[in-house]
Scaffold this motif. Structure first.
Motif: not given
Length: 88
Positions: A22-24, A8-11, A15-16
């Motif tokens: 995407w923002v950059v 879950i942490s890796v996923i 995603i983050l």
């Protein structure tokens, strides 16, 4: 159970990371777009060229766009003055 938390942490980090990327990329695209729009923006030289070509209405429209003028009559007077100075 620890493997589930790691997964879950890796996923979540993946995603983050994708969102940050995407923002950059969007900011970079905006800068490029604004630079291109600035390069193609009308100038007073374009107004002058329209007057020399005899297209006074287009010259007034360009003048309004350059200076963000809503008052067409004021823009028309200014373009008339410019046209008089070109003829002299």
């Amino acid at each position: 159970m620890i493997w589930f938390y790691i997964l879950i942490s890796v996923i979540g980090l993946g995603i983050l990371g994708i969102q940050v990327y995407w923002v950059v990329m969007m900011r970079k695209a905006q800068k490029i777009y604004l630079k291109e729009m600035k390069a193609h923006a009308p100038t007073m030289f374009d107004v002058r060229q329209m007057l020399l070509d005899g297209d006074k209405d287009m010259a007034v429209k360009l003048y309004c766009e350059i200076f963000n003028i809503e008052d067409i009559e004021r823009a028309r007077r200014d373009v008339d003055e410019l046209e008089k100075s070109l003829k002299d």
